[in-house]
Design a protein around this motif. Structure first.
Motif, PDB file in Angstrom:
ATOM      1  N   GLN B 160       0.832  -1.205   0.000  1.00 31.71           N
ATOM      2  CA  GLN B 160       0.000   0.000   0.000  1.00 31.71           C
ATOM      3  C   GLN B 160       0.865   1.252   0.000  1.00 31.71           C
ATOM      4  O   GLN B 160       0.581   2.220  -0.715  1.00 31.71           O
ATOM      5  CB  GLN B 160      -0.920   0.002   1.226  1.00 31.71           C
ATOM      6  CG  GLN B 160      -2.012  -1.053   1.163  1.00 31.71           C
ATOM      7  CD  GLN B 160      -2.820  -1.124   2.446  1.00 31.71           C
ATOM      8  OE1 GLN B 160      -2.267  -1.040   3.543  1.00 31.71           O
ATOM      9  NE2 GLN B 160      -4.127  -1.281   2.317  1.00 31.71           N
ATOM     10  N   GLN B 161       1.943   1.229   0.809  1.00 31.91           N
ATOM     11  CA  GLN B 161       2.829   2.404   0.853  1.00 31.91           C
ATOM     12  C   GLN B 161       3.433   2.678  -0.514  1.00 31.91           C
ATOM     13  O   GLN B 161       3.529   3.828  -0.944  1.00 31.91           O
ATOM     14  CB  GLN B 161       3.952   2.196   1.881  1.00 31.91           C
ATOM     15  CG  GLN B 161       3.467   2.203   3.312  1.00 31.91           C
ATOM     16  CD  GLN B 161       4.624   2.215   4.300  1.00 31.91           C
ATOM     17  OE1 GLN B 161       5.531   3.027   4.205  1.00 31.91           O
ATOM     18  NE2 GLN B 161       4.585   1.308   5.248  1.00 31.91           N
ATOM     19  N   GLN B 162       3.840   1.603  -1.206  1.00 30.60           N
ATOM     20  CA  GLN B 162       4.457   1.823  -2.508  1.00 30.60           C
ATOM     21  C   GLN B 162       3.438   2.364  -3.505  1.00 30.60           C
ATOM     22  O   GLN B 162       3.766   3.206  -4.337  1.00 30.60           O
ATOM     23  CB  GLN B 162       5.113   0.522  -3.008  1.00 30.60           C
ATOM     24  CG  GLN B 162       6.084   0.707  -4.162  1.00 30.60           C
ATOM     25  CD  GLN B 162       7.253   1.638  -3.839  1.00 30.60           C
ATOM     26  OE1 GLN B 162       7.056   2.815  -3.510  1.00 30.60           O
ATOM     27  NE2 GLN B 162       8.462   1.131  -3.916  1.00 30.60           N
ATOM     28  N   ARG B 163       2.187   1.935  -3.385  1.00 28.94           N
ATOM     29  CA  ARG B 163       1.174   2.486  -4.294  1.00 28.94           C
ATOM     30  C   ARG B 163       0.927   3.967  -3.988  1.00 28.94           C
ATOM     31  O   ARG B 163       0.708   4.765  -4.895  1.00 28.94           O
ATOM     32  CB  ARG B 163      -0.114   1.666  -4.206  1.00 28.94           C
ATOM     33  CG  ARG B 163       0.018   0.344  -4.977  1.00 28.94           C
ATOM     34  CD  ARG B 163      -1.274  -0.423  -5.005  1.00 28.94           C
ATOM     35  NE  ARG B 163      -1.562  -1.041  -3.723  1.00 28.94           N
ATOM     36  CZ  ARG B 163      -2.788  -1.141  -3.201  1.00 28.94           C
ATOM     37  NH1 ARG B 163      -3.822  -0.643  -3.840  1.00 28.94           N
ATOM     38  NH2 ARG B 163      -2.965  -1.733  -2.038  1.00 28.94           N
ATOM     39  N   VAL B 164       0.973   4.314  -2.705  1.00 33.92           N
ATOM     40  CA  VAL B 164       0.855   5.732  -2.350  1.00 33.92           C
ATOM     41  C   VAL B 164       2.022   6.515  -2.961  1.00 33.92           C
ATOM     42  O   VAL B 164       1.843   7.611  -3.508  1.00 33.92           O
ATOM     43  CB  VAL B 164       0.818   5.933  -0.817  1.00 33.92           C
ATOM     44  CG1 VAL B 164       0.937   7.414  -0.475  1.00 33.92           C
ATOM     45  CG2 VAL B 164      -0.448   5.338  -0.227  1.00 33.92           C
ATOM     46  N   GLU B 181      13.858  -0.281  -8.373  1.00 30.49           N
ATOM     47  CA  GLU B 181      13.534  -1.529  -7.664  1.00 30.49           C
ATOM     48  C   GLU B 181      12.321  -1.368  -6.748  1.00 30.49           C
ATOM     49  O   GLU B 181      12.409  -1.585  -5.544  1.00 30.49           O
ATOM     50  CB  GLU B 181      14.750  -2.012  -6.859  1.00 30.49           C
ATOM     51  CG  GLU B 181      15.988  -2.157  -7.734  1.00 30.49           C
ATOM     52  CD  GLU B 181      16.958  -3.207  -7.206  1.00 30.49           C
ATOM     53  OE1 GLU B 181      16.499  -4.155  -6.552  1.00 30.49           O
ATOM     54  OE2 GLU B 181      18.167  -3.056  -7.460  1.00 30.49           O
ATOM     55  N   PRO B 182      11.174  -1.020  -7.324  1.00 32.04           N
ATOM     56  CA  PRO B 182      10.006  -0.679  -6.502  1.00 32.04           C
ATOM     57  C   PRO B 182       9.417  -1.853  -5.730  1.00 32.04           C
ATOM     58  O   PRO B 182       8.654  -1.631  -4.798  1.00 32.04           O
ATOM     59  CB  PRO B 182       8.994  -0.157  -7.528  1.00 32.04           C
ATOM     60  CG  PRO B 182       9.397  -0.797  -8.818  1.00 32.04           C
ATOM     61  CD  PRO B 182      10.886  -0.904  -8.768  1.00 32.04           C
ATOM     62  N   THR B 183       9.764  -3.080  -6.117  1.00 38.17           N
ATOM     63  CA  THR B 183       9.168  -4.222  -5.404  1.00 38.17           C
ATOM     64  C   THR B 183      10.185  -5.003  -4.587  1.00 38.17           C
ATOM     65  O   THR B 183       9.855  -5.998  -3.963  1.00 38.17           O
ATOM     66  CB  THR B 183       8.485  -5.190  -6.402  1.00 38.17           C
ATOM     67  OG1 THR B 183       9.462  -5.646  -7.350  1.00 38.17           O
ATOM     68  CG2 THR B 183       7.353  -4.505  -7.142  1.00 38.17           C
ATOM     69  N   SER B 184      11.448  -4.543  -4.574  1.00 37.22           N
ATOM     70  CA  SER B 184      12.495  -5.335  -3.906  1.00 37.22           C
ATOM     71  C   SER B 184      12.361  -5.358  -2.392  1.00 37.22           C
ATOM     72  O   SER B 184      12.843  -6.276  -1.741  1.00 37.22           O
ATOM     73  CB  SER B 184      13.882  -4.801  -4.261  1.00 37.22           C
ATOM     74  OG  SER B 184      14.066  -4.874  -5.635  1.00 37.22           O
ATOM     75  N   VAL B 194       1.678  -3.983  -6.683  1.00 38.08           N
ATOM     76  CA  VAL B 194       2.490  -2.855  -7.170  1.00 38.08           C
ATOM     77  C   VAL B 194       2.773  -3.014  -8.661  1.00 38.08           C
ATOM     78  O   VAL B 194       2.651  -2.058  -9.436  1.00 38.08           O
ATOM     79  CB  VAL B 194       3.800  -2.741  -6.353  1.00 38.08           C
ATOM     80  CG1 VAL B 194       4.738  -1.726  -6.978  1.00 38.08           C
ATOM     81  CG2 VAL B 194       3.476  -2.336  -4.913  1.00 38.08           C
ATOM     82  N   LEU B 195       3.118  -4.230  -9.070  1.00 37.95           N
ATOM     83  CA  LEU B 195       3.366  -4.461 -10.500  1.00 37.95           C
ATOM     84  C   LEU B 195       2.110  -4.185 -11.326  1.00 37.95           C
ATOM     85  O   LEU B 195       2.189  -3.586 -12.402  1.00 37.95           O
ATOM     86  CB  LEU B 195       3.849  -5.900 -10.734  1.00 37.95           C
ATOM     87  CG  LEU B 195       5.258  -6.207 -10.224  1.00 37.95           C
ATOM     88  CD1 LEU B 195       5.620  -7.651 -10.522  1.00 37.95           C
ATOM     89  CD2 LEU B 195       6.292  -5.262 -10.833  1.00 37.95           C
TER      90      LEU B 195
END
Ligand SMILES: Nc1ncnc2c1ncn2[C@@H]1O[C@H](COP(=O)(O)OP(=O)(O)O)[C@@H](O)[C@H]1O
Ligand SMILES: [Mg+2]
Lengths: 213, 262
Positions: B160-164, B181-184, B194-195
């Motif tokens: 959720q944080q990465q989507r924000v 590296e947004p999902t690492s 996220v992907l």
């Protein structure tokens, strides 16, 4: 100890608190400036702030008060004792708070600055909206701890004749020949002010340690 | 090395002909260490690039030069027609058009999700609070997290944080998005959300450079996959060719490693 003598002590306490408050508030304003200069990308202002901090941290507070109180009149600046000690404590507090907040600013994770830069935020909004609010939180325990030191440190102002709590105590002790009672009361007054602050600082520290895990 | 692709996939000839990012002979040094060496890269408008390579090969450094989080030492970078140099005005203008998403999210922890999204549009684009919040709500809705708008980052899961963080970058209405590296840093069960967000962004035509080792994502959305090692671009190609017939030994070794770990 008569009621009148106790009142005299309380008026000393009033000046102790006034000096602490002025030293802390004006010291905080200049301390913030020092912290910002110290962490600025400009190497020259950063160096100046570094030396400022070094001088005031590397010399006794009493010497700083003497220099302001006895030194400035030599330059033609005649100062009231109250103004002189207020200036002395402001300089002292600004250096210590500047150093505390410098550390706090640098303790904010680098990613925060990077995110702010990536969002095109310039220096002021980055500092004001992102870095300083987080730095203030990080620095709160140390800041409160310094305030306690500052309140106790105001007793040094007695040595240039400023009648705060400890000097008021000395007068009453000499007058009543009961130093043990009088200084116990004086100590108790300091304790009543400082102890809750210290507890508050410790609590903040624990809270911070818990949330930063 | 030439990087202009002959395959014209875009239907609009004008946008396809305008390169969004041009890197020419770019070099970057950290003291005595050469982190980027003679980088040539042209990213067309709407193009999606996946950048991969071993740890320490300079992937982060490369994309961080594009929005001047790192200054480059030699060569030339042009973003949206503007030459990126030391001029703070140009740097600011470029940063307003280039969004970035970090591995560690880097959300502002003392602000709500909504405040994270409105801060920069208000400060840098002169929007009033109402306008900024309208944009933020639209984009939070788009990354499907509008219901969390008033929470603080620490109250959200990593995904959720990465989507924000993606929504926050999109609130600047950028022309390019950089992903490092947004999902690492995510737990495996959160990688997909996220992907999926990134895939939908790609489908909407965003120009993207993604540093990632998610090869499924690369196959699905990348126009080009670029492989880096030791600060150099070693090989690049359409994902179909890149994965099935890598030309260089180092690429083969790297792909072997990646496949073994997935
Ligand atoms: N700020 C820095 N100072 C010194 N060396 C750095 C710095 N940032 C990165 N490097 C070095 O540059 C090389 C490339 O780093 P990076 O771009 O982060 O690689 P990647 O993202 O591909 O893992 C690494 O060897 C790294 O140690
Ligand atoms: Mg990296």
């Amino acid at each position: 100890m008569s009621g009148q003598e106790l009142l005299f002590l309380l008026s000393g306490l009033k000046w102790t608190l006034a000096l602490s408050a002025v030293g802390f508030v004006t010291g905080a304003v200049f301390g913030l400036l020092i912290a910002l200069l110290r962490t600025s990308p400009n190497a020259i202002t950063a160096k100046i702030a570094e030396y400022y901090i070094a001088v005031f941290q590397g010399t006794p507070l009493l010497m700083q008060l003497f220099v302001v109180y006895f030194g400035l009149p030599l330059l033609g600046l005649k100062l009231d004792a109250w103004i002189a000690v207020a200036i002395g404590f402001t300089l002292h507090a600004s250096a210590y708070l500047g150093e505390i907040w410098r550390g706090a600013i640098q303790a904010v994770p680098r990613g925060q600055t990077e995110a702010a830069n990536a969002l095109a935020l310039s220096y002021w909004p980055r500092m004001k909206d992102i870095i300083l609010p987080q730095a203030l939180r990080i620095s709160l325990p140390a800041t409160v701890g310094f305030l306690v030191q500052l309140i106790k440190g105001t007793s040094l102002a007695a040595l240039v004749g400023f009648i705060e709590l400890s000097l008021a105590g000395k007068f009453i002790a000499n007058q009543t020949f009961r130093p043990l009672i009088v200084y116990s009361v004086v100590g108790l007054l300091y304790f009543i002010i400082c102890w809750p602050l210290s507890l508050y600082g410790t609590r903040l520290e624990r809270k911070f340690a818990a949330t930063s895990r | 090395m030439t990087v202009t692709l002959e395959v014209a996939q875009s239907s609009s000839p004008t946008s396809a002909s305008v390169p969004m990012i041009v890197m020419e002979h770019v070099e970057k040094w950290y003291g005595q260490f050469k982190a980027l060496s003679d980088i040539d890269l042209t990213v067309r408008t709407g193009e999606k690039i996946v950048l991969c390579g071993p740890s320490g090969s300079g992937k982060s450094t490369l994309i961080r030069c594009i929005n001047h989080l790192e200054a480059y030492n030699k060569g030339r970078i042009t973003v949206g027609g503007k030459v990126l140099g030391d001029d703070p005005k140009i740097i600011d203008a470029i940063r307003r058009e280039v969004g970035m998403v970090f591995q560690q999210f880097n959300l502002f922890p003392h602000m709500t999700v909504l405040q994270n999204c409105t801060l920069s549009p208000m400060r840098t684009r002169g929007l009033d609070k109402k306008a900024a919040e309208a944009i933020a709500r639209r984009l939070l809705d788009r990354v499907r997290i509008l219901d969390q708008a008033d929470k603080y980052p620490a109250q959200l899961s990593g995904g959720q944080q990465q989507r924000v963080a993606i929504a926050r970058a999109l609130c600047m209405e950028p022309k390019v998005m950089l992903f490092d590296e947004p999902t690492s840093a995510l737990d495996p069960e959160m990688v997909k959300e996220v992907l999926d967000t990134m895939i939908s962004l790609a489908e909407d035509g965003m120009t993207m450079i993604c540093v990632t080792h998610e090869m499924g994502f690369a196959r699905q959305v990348a126009d080009r996959v670029i492989f880096m090692a030791a600060g150099e671009i070693i090989e690049e190609g359409h994902p179909k060719d890149f994965f099935t017939a890598p030309r260089h030994e180092r690429t083969r070794a790297f792909l072997g490693e990646i496949l073994r770990h997935h």
